[in-house]
Design an enzyme around this catalytic site. Structure first.
Site, PDB file in Angstrom:
ATOM      1  N   ASP A  89     -11.225   1.967   3.971  1.00  0.00           N
ATOM      2  CA  ASP A  89     -11.528   0.450   4.485  1.00  0.00           C
ATOM      3  C   ASP A  89     -12.808  -0.087   3.946  1.00  0.00           C
ATOM      4  O   ASP A  89     -13.371  -1.045   4.128  1.00  0.00           O
ATOM      5  CB  ASP A  89     -11.010  -0.263   5.814  1.00  0.00           C
ATOM      6  CG  ASP A  89      -9.425  -1.359   5.982  1.00  0.00           C
ATOM      7  OD1 ASP A  89      -9.781  -1.145   3.963  1.00  0.00           O
ATOM      8  OD2 ASP A  89      -8.745  -0.512   6.396  1.00  0.00           O
ATOM      9  N   GLN A 133      -4.633  -2.207   9.566  1.00  0.00           N
ATOM     10  CA  GLN A 133      -4.231  -3.298   8.587  1.00  0.00           C
ATOM     11  C   GLN A 133      -5.082  -4.475   9.520  1.00  0.00           C
ATOM     12  O   GLN A 133      -4.856  -4.384  11.231  1.00  0.00           O
ATOM     13  CB  GLN A 133      -3.286  -3.624   8.970  1.00  0.00           C
ATOM     14  CG  GLN A 133      -2.197  -4.715   7.790  1.00  0.00           C
ATOM     15  CD  GLN A 133      -3.228  -4.857   6.491  1.00  0.00           C
ATOM     16  OE1 GLN A 133      -3.001  -3.132   5.770  1.00  0.00           O
ATOM     17  NE2 GLN A 133      -3.272  -5.987   5.858  1.00  0.00           N
ATOM     18  N   LYS A 170       1.270  -1.763  -0.104  1.00  0.00           N
ATOM     19  CA  LYS A 170       0.105  -0.185   0.144  1.00  0.00           C
ATOM     20  C   LYS A 170       0.496   1.431  -0.353  1.00  0.00           C
ATOM     21  O   LYS A 170       0.824   1.691  -0.928  1.00  0.00           O
ATOM     22  CB  LYS A 170      -1.039   0.286   0.846  1.00  0.00           C
ATOM     23  CG  LYS A 170      -2.104  -1.262   0.763  1.00  0.00           C
ATOM     24  CD  LYS A 170      -2.781  -1.368   2.271  1.00  0.00           C
ATOM     25  CE  LYS A 170      -3.869  -2.363   2.598  1.00  0.00           C
ATOM     26  NZ  LYS A 170      -3.940  -2.989   3.364  1.00  0.00           N
TER      27      LYS A 170
END
Ligand code: GUN
Length: 287
Positions: A120, A97, A53
């Site tokens: 997200d 994460q 990312k």
């Protein structure tokens, strides 16, 4: 006939080129999009995903920073980090994460990420907006799959779509996005009796079960578009998806490889959501 590959790595590169242009426009207006990734502990796969990312941010001109916390840090430390980033004007997207170490309630902690920075799409407000048919940030794996299907001009409307897996991150939002595009959708799970009865009618089959080689050629409708979300490591160290790639490629018309299919599209959607968040921020500032 061998299936055409749904080449997520190539489509992700196209997405980055378009995003790069949007980033340049934002930078010219005085806003550089910024993404903060938080990693708790040092789960090996998470380290790799975060690195990808950050690399994608660099390629598109998005600022990024990583916040690394100890795996045994108290919840208050994680919440304080999120709170600081929620108020940081240079950060438009926050990515926590997963998986988190066991002592954290990941679903609940996700709710502390500001809705407008939830790139997200896991915040319940953003998931609720998707249920209501008013999507804002949507989870990156299913939105990456939709982008991949669209790029290969797979018709969704009126087709039978089958999703294997019902996770909050992939299966459920995937089903909702397919419903929104007027597919007839079935969602299977590990308790489904006779999985093949469902998979064999699928014009579009999305497999996100986390079970290596669960779907074999005999379970696939000839000519189907098959998307493999699984990423599993076999005892001999090889990486494989949830679909038997060699067999499926003889039956499907389109098939995503593992690696190089869905994974790169997920990363691309994180960056796309971050750029969108920065655009909203810039518009609000100008108003
Ligand atoms: N871990 C594996 N996939 C994802 C993802 O899409 N988002 C986050 N935050 N963590 C993940």
């Amino acid at each position: 006939m061998a299936a055409t590959l749904l080449d997520g790595a190539a489509v992700a590169r196209e997405v980055y080129s378009q995003l790069g242009q949007r980033v340049q426009t934002l930078v010219a207006a005085g806003v550089r999009p910024g993404l903060a990734a938080i990693q708790v502990g040092n789960h090996a796969a998470s380290t790799i995903y975060i690195r990808r990312k950050v690399k994608a941010c660099a390629e598109t001109g998005v600022y990024s920073e990583i916040h690394q916390l100890e795996s045994d840090c108290p919840e208050s430390t994680l919440l304080a980090t999120i709170d600081k980033l929620n108020h940081h004007r240079g950060i438009h997207g926050i990515l926590l994460q997963l998986p988190l170490p066991q002592h954290f309630d990941a679903g609940r902690i996700m709710q502390s990420i500001a809705v407008e920075k939830d790139v997200d799409g896991f915040n319940w407000q953003n998931l609720g907006a998707l249920v209501a048919g008013r999507p804002r940030f949507t989870p990156c794996t299913p939105s990456g799959i939709i982008a991949l299907l669209e790029r290969y001009e797979v018709r969704i409307e009126g087709r039978n779509a089958v999703v294997v897996g019902r996770s909050t991150e992939v299966g459920k939002p995937m089903a909702l996005m397919l419903i929104a595009r007027s597919a007839t959708v079935s969602v299977c799970n590990s308790k489904t009796r006779d999985l093949r009865q469902f998979t064999s009618i699928a014009d579009i089959l999305v497999v996100a079960a986390g079970r290596p080689l669960l779907v074999t050629a005999d379970m696939i409708k000839p000519g189907a578009a098959v998307v493999d979300v699984g990423i599993n490591r076999l005892p001999d160290g090889r990486v494989c998806g949830d679909v038997d790639f060699a067999g499926a490629s003889q039956v499907a018309s389109l098939l995503s490889p593992v690696p190089g299919g869905v994974g790169p599209m997920t990363v691309a959607m994180v960056i796309a959501n971050t750029v969108s968040a920065a655009e909203h921020h810039a518009q609000a500032r100008a108003a």
